[in-house]
Enzyme design. Structure first.
Site, PDB file in Angstrom:
ATOM      1  N   ALA A 138       0.807  -0.988  -0.085  1.00  0.00           N
ATOM      2  CA  ALA A 138       0.147  -0.012  -0.164  1.00  0.00           C
ATOM      3  C   ALA A 138       0.893   1.236  -0.016  1.00  0.00           C
ATOM      4  CB  ALA A 138      -0.913   0.204   1.204  1.00  0.00           C
ATOM      5  N   LYS A 157       4.588  -5.755   9.225  1.00  0.00           N
ATOM      6  CA  LYS A 157       4.165  -4.518   8.362  1.00  0.00           C
ATOM      7  C   LYS A 157       5.525  -3.587   8.631  1.00  0.00           C
ATOM      8  CE  LYS A 157       0.522  -2.310   8.762  1.00  0.00           C
ATOM      9  NZ  LYS A 157      -0.827  -1.559   9.041  1.00  0.00           N
ATOM     10  N   ASP A 292     -11.999   2.983   9.423  1.00  0.00           N
ATOM     11  CA  ASP A 292     -11.773   2.319   7.987  1.00  0.00           C
ATOM     12  C   ASP A 292     -12.305   1.135   7.875  1.00  0.00           C
ATOM     13  OD1 ASP A 292     -11.135   3.040   5.487  1.00  0.00           O
ATOM     14  OD2 ASP A 292      -8.958   2.630   5.437  1.00  0.00           O
TER      15      ASP A 292
END
Length: 558
Positions: A138, A157, A292
């Site tokens: 992303a 991550k 989100d």
């Protein structure tokens, strides 16, 4: 997936001058396109509502594509702006909500370098295995599957290299743009662009702090510890830093992969209900919610449990805010536009103005139309769309928390309808709303006693407040602060005619001046300049003729 060459921003070091040129070029193009939108001469065959709508749609698509080209800062800003239908036209909001966060992955060598810088140890020293190919990439970072030395499977991550530097450069430039819009004669009127800028900075920097995301994940998991139908990955704090975060590996079926869910024997209707219940629990019971909840951040386990991912963007509803929201709900339930206006002012969602009449009438109109329908058949998306339509170009200033809640509701309603065409979010929310009202000692039985009590309370408040209101009015009258606004249709018509006649006079002067200039240029053999002057004369003449026709048509109407 796009290639590496598709984006200039996909690098470790950034040029401030290059970013300044790229960003301000977009701003000036945007302002020109917005200006041209209202110019009748720029539409072949004349301007119409259909042509304006088509051009607005194309402009919105161009903004979305440009934000993707400008990189991570603008991708995230676009996603934030997609929640601000009180600030931007519906076409912009709709296109920005489609902004996809899929960008090129960065190299395994860069991943290795970041991990070694943050932990002082190499990947082989920290992990038994580490997949060099990311599971997903992303704008802010990418995710790799790995196995700890102790044997647990995790996802790691890793933040994109140079991201904080890019944010610092872009946000410094955006501060100047926000200041420009704040001082703009039309865009700045009634809008706190500097406040919006500060809010965006806070949200963006929180999202790139992986330690903050880890804390959010722990809080979220604790809030669902008594509900076995929700799963939240555990954080491995020994492998956490501001740029790296290791989470428990929890694979699942993406909630929008409907065929895969059916193949696994899972009931889609139950999943739709669970998704709504999970979010209502976050918002109404905990006051800490996922801001989100798009389908990429929710999966389903083989046992039918919901799995939540990505806790970088979370929202918080303070108890005092919930009390003010409850007051708003009471006003809505009673169809009391005055109470709704007052509670929205207290929430900071409505800026008081000298004349609140139009806003109050808009809210009352909305209440009268919404409350005619049964609660359980209403749509969150429809309510939010109508609310934002009323709010656009009005003194409404919805806080980020409110817009995040409305976007999450609309997103979850869309997910629910995808799982179950008969799903209705409002129907699921009704028991929660009823419980909320009951806990606050509020009930609307719609009987004679409650109505008489309400009317008596209103009459008492009006009677007690009347002397003070009369005194305030007399004080304003004595000090000269009382203003009377009177509108005369005849006066407006005369003023409009005078304005058009003045414009026609200006056109006449321009036609005469450029005709004289063209004549002089022809005499001096400057043919090309003469042609240019003649073209200006032709263009002004057409505008002058259209003005005369408009004046004649308007006079005949009256």
């Amino acid at each position: 997936m796009p290639t590496q060459k598709a984006y200039r921003w996909n690098r470790q070091k950034y040029s401030r001058k290059r970013r300044f040129i790229d960003i301000w070029s977009f701003v000036w193009q945007f302002l020109f396109r917005r200006w041209r939108l209202g110019q009748a001469w720029s539409y072949p065959g004349g301007m119409s509502d259909e042509k304006r709508a088509t051009r607005r749609r194309k402009q919105a698509i161009w903004i979305r594509d440009t934000f993707l080209d400008l990189g991570p800062t603008f991708i995230k800003l676009g996603q934030l702006f997609s929640t601000r239908a009180d600030l931007f036209p519906a076409e912009y909001v709709e296109e920005l909500s489609k902004l996809q966060d899929r960008v090129p992955a960065f190299s395994y060598e860069q991943v290795s370098q970041i991990i070694q810088e943050d932990f002082g140890r190499t990947i082989p020293e920290l992990f038994r295995s580490f997949d060099p190919i990311p599971l997903a990439a992303a704008s802010l970072g990418q995710v790799h599957k790995a196995q700890l030395l102790s044997g647990e499977e995790v996802v790691v991550k890793v933040q994109r290299p140079g991201l904080r530097q890019l944010f610092a450069i872009d946000l410094d430039i955006l501060k100047g743009i926000a200041r420009y819009f704040q001082n703009h004669p039309s865009w700045g009127r009634g809008r706190d662009w500097m406040g919006i800028y500060d809010e965006c900075c806070r949200i963006l920097y929180e999202e790139i702090d992986y330690l903050n995301e880890g804390r959010n994940a722990d809080t979220f998991r604790r809030n669902f510890r008594e509900m076995d139908w929700v799963m939240v990955p555990r954080v491995y704090w020994r492998y956490a830093s501001p740029r790296v975060l290791a989470l428990e590996y929890m694979p699942g079926i993406k909630i929008s992969h409907y065929e895969a869910l059916e193949a696994a024997g899972l009931d889609r209707k139950i999943l739709a209900q669970l998704g709504a219940r999970a979010y209502l629990h976050q918002l109404l019971d905990n006051g800490f919610f996922h801001a989100d909840p798009h389908p990429g951040n929710i999966a389903v386990s083989p046992n039918g449990q919901l799995i939540f991912y990505d806790f970088g963007m979370m929202g918080t509803v303070q108890p005092v805010t919930r009390d003010k929201l409850l007051k708003t709900f009471m006003g809505i339930a009673q169809r009391n536009g005055d109470q709704v206006v007052q509670s929205l002012v207290e929430l900071g969602a409505l800026v008081p103005t000298d004349d609140m009449g139009p806003v109050r009438r808009s809210i009352q109109y909305m209440l009268d139309n919404f409350m005619d329908q049964p609660f359980e058949v209403q749509s969150v998306a429809k309510i939010s769309d109508d609310l934002y339509e009323i709010a656009y170009d009005q003194p409404f200033r919805f806080p980020a928390t409110f817009t995040f809640v409305m976007r999450a509701f609309s997103t979850l309603e869309g997910v629910g309808k995808g799982l179950d065409p008969d799903f209705n979010f409002m129907q699921v929310a009704q028991p929660f709303a009823t419980q909320l009202m009951t806990n606050s000692n509020f009930s609307d039985n719609d009987n004679l006693l409650s109505e008489l009590s309400r009317q008596a309370a209103q009459m008492g408040n009006s009677a007690l407040g009347l002397p003070r209101r009369l005194e305030d009015t007399l004080d304003k009258l004595e000090s000269g602060d009382l203003r009377l606004r009177v509108r005369s249709v005849e006066s407006d018509r005369i003023l409009r005619r005078i304005s058009n006649i003045n414009l026609g006079l200006n056109y006449t002067i321009l036609i005469g001046s450029f005709t004289l200039a063209a004549t002089i240029l022809v005499v001096n053999q400057l043919i090309w300049l003469a042609v240019l002057a003649a073209a200006v004369v032709a263009w002004v003449t057409v505008a002058y003729i259209r003005l005369l026709l408009r004046i004649d048509k308007y006079d005949r109407m009256f």
